[in-house]
Design a protein around this motif. Structure first.
Motif, PDB file in Angstrom:
ATOM      1  N   THR A   8       2.333   1.538  -3.612  1.00 33.29           N
ATOM      2  CA  THR A   8       1.463   2.216  -4.371  1.00 33.29           C
ATOM      3  C   THR A   8       1.078   3.493  -4.087  1.00 33.29           C
ATOM      4  O   THR A   8       0.938   4.441  -5.150  1.00 33.29           O
ATOM      5  N   LEU A  20      -6.885   2.167  -1.189  1.00 36.41           N
ATOM      6  CA  LEU A  20      -6.364   3.084  -1.875  1.00 36.41           C
ATOM      7  C   LEU A  20      -7.580   4.006  -2.616  1.00 36.41           C
ATOM      8  O   LEU A  20      -7.288   5.230  -2.615  1.00 36.41           O
ATOM      9  N   LYS A  21      -8.713   3.426  -2.564  1.00 36.61           N
ATOM     10  CA  LYS A  21      -9.818   4.410  -2.567  1.00 36.61           C
ATOM     11  C   LYS A  21     -10.041   5.608  -1.542  1.00 36.61           C
ATOM     12  O   LYS A  21     -10.152   6.657  -1.975  1.00 36.61           O
ATOM     13  N   GLU A  45      -7.319   7.910  -1.861  1.00 35.18           N
ATOM     14  CA  GLU A  45      -7.572   8.798  -2.750  1.00 35.18           C
ATOM     15  C   GLU A  45      -8.418  10.001  -2.222  1.00 35.18           C
ATOM     16  O   GLU A  45      -8.149  11.206  -2.804  1.00 35.18           O
ATOM     17  N   ILE A  63       0.856  -1.183  -0.267  1.00 37.69           N
ATOM     18  CA  ILE A  63      -0.128  -0.022   0.114  1.00 37.69           C
ATOM     19  C   ILE A  63       1.025   1.214  -0.030  1.00 37.69           C
ATOM     20  O   ILE A  63       0.817   2.104  -0.755  1.00 37.69           O
ATOM     21  N   SER A 113      -8.479  -5.217   1.731  1.00 32.95           N
ATOM     22  CA  SER A 113      -8.786  -4.915   0.132  1.00 32.95           C
ATOM     23  C   SER A 113      -7.810  -3.730  -0.246  1.00 32.95           C
ATOM     24  O   SER A 113      -8.007  -2.805   0.345  1.00 32.95           O
ATOM     25  N   LYS A 114      -6.912  -4.015  -1.181  1.00 27.88           N
ATOM     26  CA  LYS A 114      -5.693  -2.962  -1.546  1.00 27.88           C
ATOM     27  C   LYS A 114      -6.811  -1.954  -2.250  1.00 27.88           C
ATOM     28  O   LYS A 114      -6.371  -0.501  -2.148  1.00 27.88           O
ATOM     29  N   SER A 115      -7.728  -2.326  -3.180  1.00 25.60           N
ATOM     30  CA  SER A 115      -8.408  -1.378  -3.905  1.00 25.60           C
ATOM     31  C   SER A 115      -9.151  -0.307  -2.871  1.00 25.60           C
ATOM     32  O   SER A 115      -9.467   1.096  -3.215  1.00 25.60           O
ATOM     33  N   VAL A 116      -9.818  -1.026  -1.823  1.00 27.36           N
ATOM     34  CA  VAL A 116     -10.674  -0.370  -0.763  1.00 27.36           C
ATOM     35  C   VAL A 116      -9.898   0.864  -0.135  1.00 27.36           C
ATOM     36  O   VAL A 116     -10.205   1.972  -0.137  1.00 27.36           O
TER      37      VAL A 116
END
Length: 142
Positions: free
Chosen positions: A93, A132-133, A136, A90, A127-130
């Motif tokens: 990224t 990162l969102k 953001e 994380i 969850s990586k996407s959660v």
């Protein structure tokens, strides 16, 4: 998780998160002892888990930084080793190839990332996407 430490090879603490109350002198003593313990271990002949006092230290070295988690003795070592790797992924990224200086100069962002992943010493999000969102959205507020 009892506490999280990120230290460089020289023993300077770049990040510390304590989930149990400890006095400042005890924290300094722990930081020093843990650094001596993990920095002196040979990666080829030792595992990434070490018994420390009444707990376990689970650590992983990335470049010049040691990421150390102190957990209870009955916790799953591999789950926390994977959690350390997830935390570093994380960071990598988010900062686009993270380095020690990112941790120093953007410490408030690093603590925000840590708070997204761990709540009260327990893994909160995997969850990586959660994550990162959420980060953001956090960045848009700045």
């Amino acid at each position: 998780i009892r506490y999280i430490l990120v230290q460089n090879r020289q023993g300077k603490t770049r990040l510390s998160k304590w989930y149990n109350h400890l006095e400042e002198d005890e924290k300094l003593k722990l930081k020093s002892e843990i650094h001596k313990l993990v920095a002196s271990r040979d990666a080829k002949n030792h595992s990434n888990f070490v018994e420390f006092r009444n707990h376990k230290i689970i650590y992983r070295r990335y470049a010049g930084l040691y990421f150390c988690f102190c957990v209870d003795t009955n916790d799953n070592e591999l789950a926390y080793l994977e959690s350390i790797h997830f935390f570093v992924e994380i960071l990598d990224t988010f900062f686009k190839n993270v380095c020690e200086l990112d941790l120093v100069f953007n410490f408030y962002r690093v603590y925000a990332i840590l708070d997204e992943l761990y709540l009260g010493g327990e893994i909160q999000e995997i969850s990586k996407s959660v994550v990162l969102k959420r980060l953001e959205m956090f960045e848009k507020l700045d």
